[in-house]
Structures are given as C-alpha cells and as structure tokens.
Design a protein around this motif. Structure first.
Motif, PDB file in Angstrom:
ATOM      1  N   HIS A   5      -8.623   8.287  -2.986  1.00  0.00           N
ATOM      2  CA  HIS A   5      -7.736   7.519  -3.904  1.00  0.00           C
ATOM      3  C   HIS A   5      -6.490   8.170  -4.126  1.00  0.00           C
ATOM      4  CE1 HIS A   5     -10.882   4.536  -4.799  1.00  0.00           C
ATOM      5  NE2 HIS A   5     -11.680   5.346  -5.688  1.00  0.00           N
ATOM      6  N   ASP A 248       1.530   0.295  -1.515  1.00  0.00           N
ATOM      7  CA  ASP A 248       0.187   1.057  -1.378  1.00  0.00           C
ATOM      8  C   ASP A 248      -0.478   1.545  -2.399  1.00  0.00           C
ATOM      9  OD1 ASP A 248       2.318   2.925  -1.349  1.00  0.00           O
ATOM     10  OD2 ASP A 248       1.624   4.115   0.315  1.00  0.00           O
ATOM     11  N   GLY A 249       0.281   1.485  -3.585  1.00  0.00           N
ATOM     12  CA  GLY A 249      -0.144   2.144  -4.720  1.00  0.00           C
ATOM     13  C   GLY A 249       0.481   2.358  -5.746  1.00  0.00           C
ATOM     14  N   LYS A 262       0.742   9.986  -4.354  1.00  0.00           N
ATOM     15  CA  LYS A 262       0.350   8.627  -4.613  1.00  0.00           C
ATOM     16  C   LYS A 262      -1.310   8.369  -4.981  1.00  0.00           C
ATOM     17  CE  LYS A 262       3.258   7.192  -0.632  1.00  0.00           C
ATOM     18  NZ  LYS A 262       3.498   6.282   0.733  1.00  0.00           N
ATOM     19  N   LEU A 264      -3.587   5.746  -4.293  1.00  0.00           N
ATOM     20  CA  LEU A 264      -3.683   4.360  -3.331  1.00  0.00           C
ATOM     21  C   LEU A 264      -4.652   3.194  -3.946  1.00  0.00           C
ATOM     22  CD1 LEU A 264      -4.346   6.663  -0.048  1.00  0.00           C
ATOM     23  CD2 LEU A 264      -2.153   5.897  -1.212  1.00  0.00           C
ATOM     24  N   VAL A 265      -4.154   2.123  -3.889  1.00  0.00           N
ATOM     25  CA  VAL A 265      -4.654   1.093  -4.474  1.00  0.00           C
ATOM     26  C   VAL A 265      -4.870   0.031  -3.396  1.00  0.00           C
ATOM     27  CG1 VAL A 265      -4.567  -0.796  -6.349  1.00  0.00           C
ATOM     28  CG2 VAL A 265      -3.709   1.590  -6.774  1.00  0.00           C
ATOM     29  N   VAL A 269       1.006  -3.135  -5.699  1.00  0.00           N
ATOM     30  CA  VAL A 269       1.063  -3.003  -7.302  1.00  0.00           C
ATOM     31  C   VAL A 269       2.272  -3.438  -7.789  1.00  0.00           C
ATOM     32  CG1 VAL A 269       1.132  -1.028  -9.142  1.00  0.00           C
ATOM     33  CG2 VAL A 269      -0.485  -0.837  -6.840  1.00  0.00           C
TER      34      VAL A 269
END
Length: 303
Positions: A5, A248-249, A262, A264-265, A269
C-alpha cells in the motif's frame, strides 16, 4: 517485505508509516464519498455520499448507518470549537452549522447580495472563524446539486468572521478552489486548485498562503503539484506534513513541498481526515468506499 500500500519516494516517509498496517475497506456503496469528519467524543466518523444525498455515520464494530437524508447534497464537513458540525451544502449553496439540538443554522449563503456558487470544503480556525472554498461543481449539473448559473464573478476562498458574521473574500484567483487546511500553528493555509477536473491543461496543484493577522492571506505560491489526478481534500499532521487526496491514493508532502510518498488506494481519493481515539488513523473517502489505515503520526487540529 515492503507494504504494497506504500510508495516510498523519500526515506523520511517511513517514519510516518506503520510498516505492517492494512488498508481496511470499512464501507462501500456510495456514488461519491466525501467530507469525512471524526467525532472523538462520540467515537464515530461522519462522511458524505453527495449524489445519493445522504450523510453516513460509521462506528467501529457497529458499521455504517444513515445520519442524515436527504442531506441537500452536503459535501465537505468539519467541526467548530464547540464540537458542532459545520458543512458545505451544494443544494442550498450555503455553509451550515448543525446545533447541539439538531437545528440547522445558515452561516453563509450570499456574498454582496448574490448567491454563492456551491461551497465545497470548510475549516474552522481556533479563533472561531470559518474558512471555505466556493467552486462551481455543485451547480454544473443536477448530479451533485442543482444546475444553475454562477452569480459570483469569481470562484473564491472566503472567511466568515465569528463576531460580526462578515463574509470576506480572501482569495479570488482560483479556477476551482477545493480542499483546504491550516498548518498546525495556523500560520499557513493550504488550498487545492482542482481546475484540471474539467480542463486537462488547468491547474492540479496545491497553493499555500501566509495567514496575516489571523484574517488575511498573503504571499500565495504553489506548494506542490499532484502527478495523478487532482488535489481535493487534505489535512496536516502534527509535524506539519500535508496529506492530500489524488487519483491513485493519498500523497504526503513534507512542509518544504517534497513528495515523501503515497498511500495507494484502489479508487480515486476525494478526501481524508485523521481520527480514532489516538488521532493516528487516516480515514479516506474514495469514490464508492470508505477506507482507513493506521499511521505513525497524528493529525493536527483533530477535535
């Protein structure tokens, strides 16, 4: 083994992270999740689902329920010094406060006799002043509000004086002012310009201003650029690092503007806030879902 992540851009980022932390999806089923705000005294998080016209409440162990519906397309939320909910309402084109007894007070809906565009995000300074952004997103269509013409000549950042109720324009040169937050000492105000959401060549950066006399903004300059998507909601931690939403997060910037890394999600977001009993859990609203991840730092100015 590296946590999948995290994207480390600067070794200092590791000091802000829990290496084994999981990115938890706490809820899904929104159309556009936004505006998270933590209530430590109640042990719950409120967040907006703008197109579905509702505000949801998440409680650890109890899940998610409807807090307010219809919400009149509420977007950003925060709390004031007395713990009251302050919200930006697209449908009413206003900033409102929910009193302790549940009644609604309109804090601002017009400037110089003309309707605001669609207040988007809001913060309350320690002196009680209310600062908010007013882009046009809520009146562009009937999806996140009610389609309407702009009455203001520009899309502004405003300050509402707590003693006089005077509404003042503090910045008027944004294409689409969006998320905003103070530095921990409130000497700086960060404001996102998300104009690239509808114009690809437009700004996708965060600006920072000096807060002068607690009332005015001076020395505006670009603080950081977002390399994926656009900046939206953001918060600072106790060390002054800025955590911003992106496609991207969550992007984390050092106070000097360096991208540290970062989180990352899986979804784009929109907003984020620190919360939890120790203020060390980052709650993330991303497209259809609410996520959370523990950090090794704490949020600044978390009620």
């Amino acid at each position: 083994m590296e946590n999948p992540h995290y994207e480390i851009r600067d070794p200092r980022f590791r000091d802000l992270l829990v290496s084994s932390a999981a990115l938890d999806e706490l809820y899904t089923g929104c159309r556009w999740a936004e505006g998270p705000v933590w209530f430590n005294d109640g042990g719950y998080l409120l967040f907006s689902d703008i197109p579905n016209e509702r505000v949801l409440r998440w409680i650890e162990g109890a899940g998610t329920s409807v807090y307010r519906a219809p919400s009149n397309f509420i977007n950003g939320n925060t709390r004031d010094g007395e713990g009251r909910l302050v919200s930006c309402e697209h449908g009413g084109r206003r900033v409102i406060r929910t009193e302790i007894d549940g009644t609604i007070t309109t804090l601002a809906d017009r400037h110089q006799g003309k309707k605001l565009n669609s207040p988007n995000d809001v913060v309350v300074k320690s002196d009680g002043s209310v600062w908010f952004t007013d882009p046009s997103y809520g009146i562009l269509s009937d999806y996140e509000g009610y389609k309407a013409d702009e009455e203001q000549p520009s899309r502004n950042v405003y300050r509402l004086d707590p003693s006089t109720d005077e509404l003042t324009v503090v910045v008027d040169d944004f294409l689409q002012p969006n998320g905003l937050c103070f530095s921990p000492d409130e000497r700086l105000l960060y404001v996102a310009d998300s104009g690239a959401s509808h114009k690809p060549d437009a700004p996708r950066h965060i600006r920072v201003f000096d807060v002068t006399d607690g009332k005015h903004l001076t020395n505006g300059r670009v603080f950081a650029h977002i390399d994926k998507g656009i900046p939206d909601g953001m918060r600072t931690d106790v060390e002054g690092n800025l955590w911003s939403s992106a496609a991207d997060g969550v992007h984390c910037f050092h106070p000097d503007g360096t991208l540290l890394g970062k989180i990352l999600v899986p979804q784009a977001v929109a907003n984020l806030t620190f919360g939890g009993p120790r203020k060390n859990r980052l709650f993330i609203t991303a497209s259809t879902s609410l996520y959370a991840i523990y950090t090794a730092t704490r949020g600044a100015q978390v009620p």
